[in-house]
Design a protein around this motif. Structure first.
Motif, mmCIF file in Angstrom:
data_model
loop_
_atom_site.group_PDB
_atom_site.id
_atom_site.type_symbol
_atom_site.label_atom_id
_atom_site.label_comp_id
_atom_site.label_asym_id
_atom_site.label_seq_id
_atom_site.Cartn_x
_atom_site.Cartn_y
_atom_site.Cartn_z
ATOM 1 N N GLY A 103 16.950 24.764 5.398
ATOM 2 C CA GLY A 103 17.479 23.299 5.228
ATOM 3 C C GLY A 103 18.963 23.626 5.296
ATOM 4 N N ALA A 104 19.806 23.877 6.567
ATOM 5 C CA ALA A 104 20.335 22.989 7.147
ATOM 6 C C ALA A 104 21.151 22.802 7.948
ATOM 7 N N ARG A 105 21.663 21.391 7.405
ATOM 8 C CA ARG A 105 22.255 20.610 8.673
ATOM 9 C C ARG A 105 22.096 20.798 10.226
ATOM 10 N N LEU A 106 21.262 19.293 10.724
ATOM 11 C CA LEU A 106 20.386 19.458 12.506
ATOM 12 C C LEU A 106 22.585 19.914 12.841
ATOM 13 N N SER A 107 23.479 19.532 12.341
ATOM 14 C CA SER A 107 24.452 19.448 13.193
ATOM 15 C C SER A 107 25.001 21.016 13.245
ATOM 16 N N HIS A 108 24.857 21.198 11.720
ATOM 17 C CA HIS A 108 25.747 22.189 11.254
ATOM 18 C C HIS A 108 24.393 23.769 12.303
ATOM 19 N N ALA A 109 23.635 23.882 12.437
ATOM 20 C CA ALA A 109 22.934 24.363 12.606
ATOM 21 C C ALA A 109 22.835 24.905 14.124
ATOM 22 N N MET A 110 23.174 23.860 15.084
ATOM 23 C CA MET A 110 22.317 23.757 16.200
ATOM 24 C C MET A 110 23.987 22.728 17.506
ATOM 25 N N GLU A 142 14.832 41.536 36.432
ATOM 26 C CA GLU A 142 15.022 42.163 34.986
ATOM 27 C C GLU A 142 16.516 40.970 34.327
ATOM 28 N N GLU A 143 17.615 40.476 34.920
ATOM 29 C CA GLU A 143 18.801 39.928 34.855
ATOM 30 C C GLU A 143 17.968 38.363 34.209
ATOM 31 N N VAL A 144 17.068 37.590 35.033
ATOM 32 C CA VAL A 144 17.282 36.967 34.016
ATOM 33 C C VAL A 144 15.958 37.062 32.978
ATOM 34 N N ALA A 145 14.886 37.936 32.894
ATOM 35 C CA ALA A 145 14.186 37.738 31.722
ATOM 36 C C ALA A 145 15.458 38.769 30.080
ATOM 37 N N GLU A 146 16.176 39.256 30.114
ATOM 38 C CA GLU A 146 16.719 39.573 29.754
ATOM 39 C C GLU A 146 17.516 38.853 29.395
ATOM 40 N N ILE A 147 18.458 37.196 30.022
ATOM 41 C CA ILE A 147 19.523 35.955 29.451
ATOM 42 C C ILE A 147 18.078 35.442 28.857
ATOM 43 N N ALA A 148 16.897 35.376 29.112
ATOM 44 C CA ALA A 148 16.575 34.295 28.675
ATOM 45 C C ALA A 148 15.279 34.635 27.308
ATOM 46 N N THR A 149 15.297 36.334 27.199
ATOM 47 C CA THR A 149 14.990 36.586 25.887
ATOM 48 C C THR A 149 16.169 36.441 24.863
ATOM 49 N N ALA A 150 17.291 36.633 25.665
ATOM 50 C CA ALA A 150 18.555 36.351 24.343
ATOM 51 C C ALA A 150 18.314 34.553 24.215
ATOM 52 N N ILE A 151 18.190 34.033 24.622
ATOM 53 C CA ILE A 151 18.109 32.703 24.754
ATOM 54 C C ILE A 151 16.594 32.166 23.198
ATOM 55 N N VAL A 152 15.810 32.791 23.763
ATOM 56 C CA VAL A 152 14.368 33.023 22.564
ATOM 57 C C VAL A 152 15.714 33.268 21.208
ATOM 58 N N ALA A 153 16.110 34.483 20.891
ATOM 59 C CA ALA A 153 16.233 34.613 19.678
ATOM 60 C C ALA A 153 17.475 33.979 19.106
ATOM 61 N N ARG A 154 18.222 33.023 20.084
ATOM 62 C CA ARG A 154 19.398 32.413 19.471
ATOM 63 C C ARG A 154 18.080 31.447 18.945
ATOM 64 N N GLU A 155 17.372 30.342 19.790
ATOM 65 C CA GLU A 155 16.584 29.456 18.652
ATOM 66 C C GLU A 155 15.880 29.922 17.889
ATOM 67 N N ARG A 156 15.561 30.450 18.543
ATOM 68 C CA ARG A 156 14.067 31.029 16.534
ATOM 69 C C ARG A 156 15.208 31.327 15.981
ATOM 70 N N ALA A 157 16.826 31.295 15.424
ATOM 71 C CA ALA A 157 17.528 32.038 14.561
ATOM 72 C C ALA A 157 17.951 30.444 14.423
ATOM 73 N N ILE A 158 17.925 29.532 14.948
ATOM 74 C CA ILE A 158 18.209 27.711 14.852
ATOM 75 C C ILE A 158 17.559 27.551 14.164
ATOM 76 N N ALA A 159 16.559 27.745 14.619
ATOM 77 C CA ALA A 159 15.142 26.889 14.037
ATOM 78 C C ALA A 159 14.841 27.559 12.016
ATOM 79 N N ASP A 160 14.997 28.788 12.223
ATOM 80 C CA ASP A 160 14.734 29.358 11.169
ATOM 81 C C ASP A 160 16.128 28.782 9.870
ATOM 82 N N GLU A 161 17.379 28.884 10.193
ATOM 83 C CA GLU A 161 18.080 27.961 9.499
ATOM 84 C C GLU A 161 17.847 26.500 8.893
ATOM 85 N N VAL A 162 17.340 25.860 9.945
ATOM 86 C CA VAL A 162 16.319 24.604 9.776
ATOM 87 C C VAL A 162 15.571 23.964 8.843
ATOM 88 N N ARG A 163 15.088 25.123 8.622
ATOM 89 C CA ARG A 163 13.662 25.419 8.447
ATOM 90 C C ARG A 163 14.669 25.666 6.312
#
Length: 221
Positions: free
Chosen positions: A201-208, A178-199
């Motif tokens: 037009g954000a600079r990659l170094s700015h978003a990531m 359960e602990e691992v699932a909670e952390i992994a779910t948050a990781i996925v949410a962060r990475e999706r937000a970063i991908a959305d910013e890159v799509r």
């Protein structure tokens, strides 16, 4: 959390996100080298373990993996430890058929398999180090089932959560699932937000950047 709800959470993740969560907790990360033998495939379930060893002069007993399949069910993934051997198959078509009829979700083998076409026709996910026609008969015997095994250097205990996909394999100790699932779910949410910013037009170094990917407070922009 019920077993079904827990597996549903993991089904929304991939091996990379789970591996990152394991890293954060100081647990063994995911590994590569064990991949689907047909098509794009992914599997999540509770481990039912099988340990194999070279055939000796002792009586062979039940065919390898049959006892594990007969005790497995719809939330299970069969995990076969054949010490990474690539000279003899440790899983075949009739085993795939028997497991599929039990509702087993798939098999992960530290070794190689055969009868790939039969598994594909069944839609049964098989993950291994490759394929070979050489039979296990006369070459392998079942050492144990339901006991801890080692897969590509990862310890797997009966009931651990197994996540396998095209990227690799991650194993989560049941008591930390359960602990691992909670952390992994948050990781996925962060990475999706970063991908959305890159799509957008954000600079990659700015978003990531490392702090953000680690979930730490973002540095000043």
């Amino acid at each position: 959390m019920s077993n079904s709800s827990l597996l549903d959470r993991y089904a929304a993740l991939d091996s990379a996100a789970v591996s990152d969560a394991l890293d954060q907790l100081g647990l063994p990360a995911g590994v590569g080298g064990i991949r689907p033998v047909w098509g794009p495939s992914a599997v999540v379930g509770f481990a039912v373990t099988v340990g194999l060893e070279p055939r000796s002069d002792r009586p062979a007993g039940a065919h390898i993996a049959t006892t594990a399949i007969e005790t497995a069910g719809e939330q299970s993934v069969i995990v076969v430890d054949n010490q990474g051997r690539t000279d003899v198959s440790c899983w075949g078509g009739i085993l795939s058929l028997g497991a599929a009829r039990r509702g087993v979700r798939g098999v992960v083998a530290d070794g190689v398999c055969r009868d790939v076409a039969e598994a594909r026709e069944l839609g049964f996910p098989v993950f291994s180090r490759g394929a070979i026609p050489a039979t296990a008969r006369g070459r392998l015997r079942q050492r144990a089932t339901g006991e801890p095994v080692e897969i590509a250097g990862l310890r797997v205990e009966q009931g651990d959560v197994v996540v396998a996909d095209e990227t690799g394999l991650a194993v989560v100790p049941r008591e930390r699932a359960e602990e691992v699932a909670e952390i992994a779910t948050a990781i996925v949410a962060r990475e999706r937000a970063i991908a959305d910013e890159v799509r957008a037009g954000a600079r990659l170094s700015h978003a990531m950047h490392d702090d953000r990917l680690a979930g730490e407070q973002e540095t000043a922009r």
